[in-house]
Design a protein around this motif. Structure first.
Motif, mmCIF file in Angstrom:
data_model
loop_
_atom_site.group_PDB
_atom_site.id
_atom_site.type_symbol
_atom_site.label_atom_id
_atom_site.label_comp_id
_atom_site.label_asym_id
_atom_site.label_seq_id
_atom_site.Cartn_x
_atom_site.Cartn_y
_atom_site.Cartn_z
ATOM 1 N N ILE A 1 0.909 -1.550 0.164
ATOM 2 C CA ILE A 1 0.128 0.194 0.068
ATOM 3 C C ILE A 1 1.118 1.231 -0.149
ATOM 4 C CG2 ILE A 1 -1.410 1.434 1.143
ATOM 5 C CD1 ILE A 1 -2.608 -1.432 1.848
ATOM 6 N N PHE A 2 1.405 1.884 -1.029
ATOM 7 C CA PHE A 2 1.657 3.101 -1.456
ATOM 8 C C PHE A 2 1.471 4.266 -0.030
ATOM 9 C CE2 PHE A 2 2.631 7.382 -2.541
ATOM 10 C CZ PHE A 2 4.327 7.329 -3.144
ATOM 11 N N GLY A 3 3.189 5.171 0.743
ATOM 12 C CA GLY A 3 2.838 5.683 1.797
ATOM 13 C C GLY A 3 2.354 5.179 2.585
ATOM 14 N N GLN A 4 1.906 3.821 2.929
ATOM 15 C CA GLN A 4 1.607 2.592 4.030
ATOM 16 C C GLN A 4 2.601 1.879 4.960
ATOM 17 O OE1 GLN A 4 -2.538 2.516 5.088
ATOM 18 N NE2 GLN A 4 -2.721 4.464 2.817
ATOM 19 N N SER A 5 3.017 1.162 3.563
ATOM 20 C CA SER A 5 2.967 -0.584 4.187
ATOM 21 C C SER A 5 4.030 -1.405 2.651
ATOM 22 C CB SER A 5 1.871 -1.215 5.293
ATOM 23 O OG SER A 5 0.994 -1.827 3.824
ATOM 24 N N PRO A 6 4.518 -1.526 2.350
ATOM 25 C CA PRO A 6 4.992 -2.362 1.625
ATOM 26 C C PRO A 6 4.766 -4.058 1.238
ATOM 27 C CG PRO A 6 6.841 -2.606 3.809
ATOM 28 C CD PRO A 6 5.549 -1.870 3.906
ATOM 29 N N ALA A 7 5.218 -4.443 0.252
ATOM 30 C CA ALA A 7 4.821 -5.639 0.186
ATOM 31 C C ALA A 7 5.648 -6.245 0.929
ATOM 32 C CB ALA A 7 5.574 -5.739 -1.382
ATOM 33 N N ILE A 8 5.739 -7.717 1.089
ATOM 34 C CA ILE A 8 6.404 -8.314 2.082
ATOM 35 C C ILE A 8 6.320 -10.037 2.160
ATOM 36 C CG2 ILE A 8 6.598 -6.940 4.049
ATOM 37 C CD1 ILE A 8 5.045 -8.576 5.353
ATOM 38 N N GLY A 9 7.270 -10.992 2.148
ATOM 39 C CA GLY A 9 7.287 -12.167 1.804
ATOM 40 C C GLY A 9 6.690 -12.745 3.267
ATOM 41 N N ILE A 10 6.002 -13.429 2.829
ATOM 42 C CA ILE A 10 4.735 -14.738 3.544
ATOM 43 C C ILE A 10 5.455 -16.260 3.514
ATOM 44 C CG2 ILE A 10 3.412 -12.441 4.868
ATOM 45 C CD1 ILE A 10 1.470 -14.262 3.017
ATOM 46 N N PRO A 11 5.522 -17.074 4.127
ATOM 47 C CA PRO A 11 5.156 -18.257 3.252
ATOM 48 C C PRO A 11 4.236 -18.544 2.274
ATOM 49 C CG PRO A 11 5.914 -18.091 6.363
ATOM 50 C CD PRO A 11 5.091 -17.278 5.729
ATOM 51 N N SER A 12 4.323 -19.455 2.102
ATOM 52 C CA SER A 12 3.792 -19.915 1.350
ATOM 53 C C SER A 12 4.593 -21.427 0.318
ATOM 54 C CB SER A 12 3.931 -18.890 -0.252
ATOM 55 O OG SER A 12 2.657 -18.967 -1.237
#
Length: 774
Positions: A362-373
């Motif tokens: 979400i721009f300006g709020q939270s980055p894309a992160i890695g989660i187990p998959s």
């Protein structure tokens, strides 16, 4: 009967402080000097050695206006049948500083009484480049902006961060910042697309931009990098912004066998868990008789990437959990004194195998992160294979170079699709020097290029995304270099290129789009001058054109026929003014540029539905670049690289350039500062600081790709190394102060594509390595 008198002449000659008279000179056989008085021609001869007094084999020696030869295994060279007069003698060899001497032949023989001592290269301005003119020449003979990254500088950067876009970001003034990913989609030089080469073999895929051309070889296989900053007329399609040429490792001459082994271990210092990575590289090279060789191999693996807060960065197109391999082999043979042939093969593979999936950013709020998959993310370059056969020969005064090459590359875009691209081609280049009077000379560089470029995009199930696209290029060019006296250089050249498209059939969603053909032409030229009288102040000015075409495959994959596209070459005009110079302890280069084009390189639908053409958006881009190196004392070196650019476009095509260019084109202000401390003869410490400025010029209601605000960031890297006999111990830290930041590309993309590109940069990473040289 004419009186015959035998003459044996020794000629004393001052060869400056770089030619040591203390090195013993073994005289050639005296009988070879016996000449007749009535001859009008004479002999010029000498010997070449290194700083240790050992003979140098295969050094290129040019007697401008009279011929060219190479030194033999004992370091001797000899010109016969030379007409009396004044000449410039130039000695050059890879890894050594060139030597230039004036020779005045007034008697039967001119034999240098002391050997020439060639020194290993020092400052960048003394480096020899071939990319700018297809002619080996010093950087300070090139009347345009060139960046040379080699030797110590390249090794230093590779040991800190071996990602090639990151290395280029630190050293090239106006290149786009590294995306810190497998891709280089927004990568530009001076706001324009550039062409990437490996030893002259094209890596860029203009028919369908794969964004991987900067990462098609491992840094450990590269000897040095030559960058043309700005449009160039010498290389054809794709060089609107310049050229990046990766020059692969060269054979170590005058030594039968040499070896270098490199091992590096890396780990996050923020949160080490799952971040361990390693690189192992091995290099063998040498020369045995008339044969020379290079064999290189590299295996690497990276762990997950963690940001400054210890969170795993989204693996989407990332560099984490990636296995990489590189194998380079080169073998050369000296057919005769003036003829050499070399065969090169290179294989590169870099493939991600991640156990994580990326979240929505979400721009300006939270980055894309890695989660187990459970869904494995596979992206990268499954293979890049290159073959190159190169011949160098001398025919009288003319030097000839012939290159035959083949390159085949596959790039995978995670679970979406993949590109297949291959290039086949030939390059034939000639260089003929002429002596113009007693003090001026000219070189004429001319030849032809042939290229067959094939690209297709497919799904991972091998279904067509684009039709088969073929582009056949035939080009003729001529370039002249005029040295007026000893101080003035004038260059000019033209290139004509014929481009033929052939597009195959495409069936998508039950609709057949029939393949078609299209032809076009490009004509570009360049003109440049340089004044070199004063070493501390050498001004230059240049005008050069380059061209590129749009991303044709991006439109064709939508089922649009080729006849509805206008894929004409887009010509870019590049104006430069600059000065550079050097004194005993410093060198610098300051360049200002102004780049114009009547079109962009993106396709858009016209007022006629289904009809596409290149956007008629005139652009003007301008900027300033500054590079300097200072060495006030033996134990301290200080350097800087600075780049600033801006530009405008005419969106309504009404002759007013009032519209701002977005952040995918214009890079923010950049400055690199670096300091190298030589604490002892064996131990040194290196620090570099990188500042990338912000750029916030669009209102919130306009936010979209390229128009989101750029916040900028600051990074500091540290490296130290200690040499003990044949071992070098290395330790470095990336992002020393654990800056929490977003790479420029993350903010260029912003919230587009569900924010998948909106990721943070890597936190602090430590590297511990060792190198063993024989």
């Amino acid at each position: 009967m004419a009186k015959i008198t035998a003459v044996l002449l020794y000629c004393s000659y001052s060869v400056s402080s770089k030619v040591s008279a203390a090195v013993p000179f073994v005289q050639p056989t005296p009988s070879s000097f016996y000449l007749f008085h009535f001859q009008k021609n004479g002999v010029v001869a000498g010997r070449v050695v290194n700083e240790q007094g050992k003979p140098l084999f295969n050094v290129n020696i040019q007697l401008i206006g009279a011929g060219e030869t190479r030194s033999d295994k004992d370091g001797y060279f000899r010109f016969e049948g030379i007409e009396y007069g004044k000449y410039n003698l130039i000695l050059s060899s890879a890894g050594f500083e060139s030597i230039t001497r004036e020779v005045e032949l007034t008697e039967e023989s001119f034999i240098f009484s002391s050997p020439f001592v060639m020194l290993e290269k020092g400052h960048n301005l003394d480096e020899v480049v071939v990319t700018a003119s297809r002619l080996a020449e010093h950087i300070d003979e090139v009347p345009s902006s060139i960046t040379y990254i080699g030797g110590k500088a390249l090794d230093q950067q590779r040991q800190i961060n071996d990602n090639l876009p990151s290395i280029l970001m630190q050293k090239v003034p106006s290149i786009s910042p590294s995306e810190e990913s497998q891709n280089n989609f927004i990568a530009k030089i001076r706001g324009r697309n550039f062409l990437v080469l490996i030893d002259g073999i094209p890596q860029s895929t203009p028919l369908r931009n794969g964004g991987r051309d900067l990462r098609t070889i491992d840094a450990s296989a590269i000897d040095h990098i030559e960058v043309i900053n700005g449009a160039t007329a010498m290389y054809g399609n794709g060089a609107a912004g310049g050229v990046i040429n990766y020059i692969t490792k060269k054979p170590k001459k005058n030594k039968n066998f040499s070896s270098s082994t490199y091992l590096n271990n890396s780990m996050s210092l923020v949160k080490p868990s799952a971040t361990y990575g390693y690189n192992i590289a091995q290099l063998f090279s040498g020369q045995v008789g008339k044969w020379d060789y290079v064999v290189q191999g590299k295996i690497g693996h990276s762990g997950v990437v963690r940001s400054a807060d210890g969170v795993i960065v989204s693996p989407f197109y990332g560099l984490g959990e990636t296995k990489s391999y590189n194998a380079l082999a080169k073998i050369g043979y000296q057919l005769s004194q003036n003829h050499h042939i070399e065969l090169m093969g290179n294989y590169y593979r870099s493939l991600q195998d991640s156990k994580y999936a990326g979240t929505t950013g979400i721009f300006g709020q939270s980055p894309a992160i890695g989660i187990p998959s459970d869904v494995v993310a596979n992206g990268g370059t499954p293979y890049n294979k290159a073959l190159h056969l190169k011949y160098d020969g001398q025919y009288g005064n003319t030097a000839a170079n012939l290159s035959l090459y083949y390159e085949d590359m596959n790039t995978v875009f995670e679970t979406y699709n993949q590109n297949y691209s291959d290039h086949k081609g030939a390059r034939l280049n000639f260089n003929t020097p002429f002596q113009l009077g007693s003090s001026s000379k000219m070189s004429l560089i001319y030849g032809l290029d042939l290229l067959k470029d094939h690209t297709v995009q497919k799904t991972l199930k091998e279904e067509l995304v684009t039709p088969d696209m073929n582009m056949n290029n035939f080009a003729l060019y001529v370039q002249s270099k005029l040295n007026m006296g000893t101080n003035w250089i004038l260059k000019g050249g033209i290139r004509y290129e014929n481009i033929r498209f052939k597009v195959g059939d495409l069936t998508k969603n039950g609709k057949l789009t029939v393949g078609e053909n299209s032809n076009s032409d490009a004509f570009v030229f360049n003109l440049a001058t340089r004044y070199n009288k004063y070493s501390y102040l050498q001004p230059f000015a240049s005008f050069s054109q380059g061209y590129s075409i749009g991303d044709v495959g991006l439109i064709l994959r939508n089922g649009v026929p080729l006849s509805q596209i206008d894929p004409k070459p887009v010509v870019v005009n590049n104006f430069e003014l600059g000065i550079n110079g050097k004194l005993s302890f410093w060198d610098y280069q300051l360049t200002g540029y102004y780049s114009t084009s009547k079109k962009g390189t993106n396709f858009a639908e016209t007022s006629v539905p289904g009809k596409y053409e290149l956007l008629q958006v005139p652009q003007r881009i301008y900027g300033v670049e500054f590079v300097a190196n200072v060495k006030p004392v033996q134990w301290l070196s200080i350097g800087t690289v600075l780049g600033y650019m801006d530009g405008r476009q005419d969106l309504k095509n009404e002759g007013t350039y009032k519209d701002k260019l977005d952040n995918s084109i214009i890079s923010p202000f950049k400055i690199n500062l670096n300091v190298d401390f030589k604490l002892t003869k064996q131990w040194n410490v290196y620090l570099q600081y990188l500042h990338l400025g912000g750029r916030d010029i669009f209102p919130a209601d306009a936010y979209n790709y390229g128009k989101y605000p750029i916040s900028g960031y600051n990074l500091v890297d540290f490296q130290t190394k200690y040499k003990y006999h044949n071992f070098t111990f290395l330790f470095s830290v990336n992002n020393l102060f654990n800056a929490d930041y977003y790479p420029i590309h993350a903010e260029v993309r912003g919230a587009t594509n569900e924010g998948r590109y909106y990721i943070k940069g890597a936190g602090t990473i430590a590297n511990l390595g060792i190198q063993f040289d024989l």
